[in-house]
Write an enzyme that holds these catalytic residues in place. Sequence first.
Site, PDB file in Angstrom:
ATOM      1  N   HIS A   1     -20.119  23.743 -32.615  1.00  0.00           N
ATOM      2  CA  HIS A   1     -19.356  24.244 -33.747  1.00  0.00           C
ATOM      3  C   HIS A   1     -18.224  24.649 -33.295  1.00  0.00           C
ATOM      4  O   HIS A   1     -17.364  25.568 -34.040  1.00  0.00           O
ATOM      5  CB  HIS A   1     -20.324  25.399 -34.726  1.00  0.00           C
ATOM      6  CG  HIS A   1     -21.660  24.940 -34.796  1.00  0.00           C
ATOM      7  ND1 HIS A   1     -22.075  24.340 -35.894  1.00  0.00           N
ATOM      8  CD2 HIS A   1     -22.791  25.325 -34.100  1.00  0.00           C
ATOM      9  CE1 HIS A   1     -23.385  24.234 -35.600  1.00  0.00           C
ATOM     10  NE2 HIS A   1     -23.889  24.874 -34.665  1.00  0.00           N
TER      11      HIS A   1
ATOM     12  N   SER B   1       8.842  18.332 -27.954  1.00  0.00           N
ATOM     13  CA  SER B   1       9.228  18.610 -29.421  1.00  0.00           C
ATOM     14  C   SER B   1      10.797  18.733 -29.587  1.00  0.00           C
ATOM     15  O   SER B   1      11.556  18.917 -28.522  1.00  0.00           O
ATOM     16  CB  SER B   1       8.714  19.887 -30.138  1.00  0.00           C
ATOM     17  OG  SER B   1       9.446  20.533 -31.239  1.00  0.00           O
TER      18      SER B   1
END
Length: 484
Positions: free
Chosen positions: A155, A285
């Site tokens: 999870h 970026s």
Amino acid sequence: MESFDAYQTPLSSRYASKEMAHLFSPANRFHTWRKLWLNLAIAEKELGLPISDEAIEQMKANLHLDAKQFEIAAAEEKKRRHDVMAHVHTFGQVAPAAAGIIHLGATSCYVTDNADLIFIREALTLLLQKLAVVIDRFATFAQQYRDLPTLGFTHFQPAQLTTVGKRATLWLQELLWDLRNIKRARDDLGFRGVKGTTGTQASFLALFDGDHDKVEELDRRVTELSGFGYAYPVTSQTYSRKIDIDVLAPLASFGATAHKLATDLRLLANLKEVEEPFESTQIGSSAMAYKRNPMRSERICSLARHLMTIQQNALGTASVQWFERTLDDSANRRITLPEAFLTADIVLTTLQNVSEGLVVYPKVIARRIAQELPFMATENIIMAMVKRGGDRQEAHEKIRVLSHEAAHQVKQLGLENDLIERVKADPYFDPIKGQLEALLDPKSFIGRAPEQVDRFLAEWVRPALADAELQAALGKAGKAELNV
């Protein structure tokens, strides 16, 4: 500048390998059509039809098209609105002795469908070879990190420890299944053969004056000349479009494997535990100069999603083929089949590139383990106290209280997990304080992970790659370089 003035699919112009892009190129397609016409003429001549040696030799000498022939074919197609007949006439111009017998008895699908089956088989072979290399690279990674403890996640929450190598075997197992599925699809592939306009072979029966044996031998011989072990026993005008489903299903399944694998790598990059290659001049970026975005893994996910959806086209096309055929399959398949293979090819190249440059940060991994391990070690601490004569319930309560105090430090105050320091400070645990270091050794929490890696590689991965075809691919494989 001409190539920049019109749309080009990035699959071929930006990403795909030269081999896969050439396989589905017009030059290779029409070259293959000519080989199929040659094979048909050879077989028909062998079975007694009046086809001259000169016709065969002229066909053999002109299997490749030059720029002028492409122009002629384009003009013919514009006039005739039929691509196959345009190329029949174009071939006849350079092989005039064969002009009257090219395509004799055949329908368009003799060249279009049989060529597609040839392309599919060769494309599946290319994918198998590249997939073998990817498996080999990840196997090396799994072996290298077979016993490096790392925090497991269920999870995406901290769970029992595993190892970096054991996690890689989960990716490898799915890749092995993809190898099996793709190989099965390739090896099951048959040939359409010579079946005529609706699959009855009526035109060939007429050519051979009703001799059924010669028609059957023609089908067998053309299939043999084209390199296939068998032809589908019955067809309509086309080979069944269900074959396309069977071919694209393992590619879609591989897409799911690749997406899951690349997603795991993206999550690990966020944790700064494992990163994909990042070149010294690479920019993450345009605004944030410090960033190291996992662009390769993101590309894999992006293309894998596309790959998983392409099979829907094959399903839809197969389901709407009326009776002996409808032409609404043609334009769809011109896009679907090449795109599926080009996309799978790109994903594999990118996966190989990633697998050859993965960077693991053991100290970051150890730090994260240290943050969570004290809580995981509580059961071991309780058992150690019981072995020293302590009361299980009392030890459990002591650990519960100390654990909640440590959790408060972590969650509310943003401090480090100090559970072990609290255990050391509590006189109750004096009988086992000398054992705490051993009780907290991460390698005591990884179970049989290293042994599982060893056995999996020895009993499953290496045998799968032992195939002579795959060994040859591994022997000539270099490092995967990305164009962009």
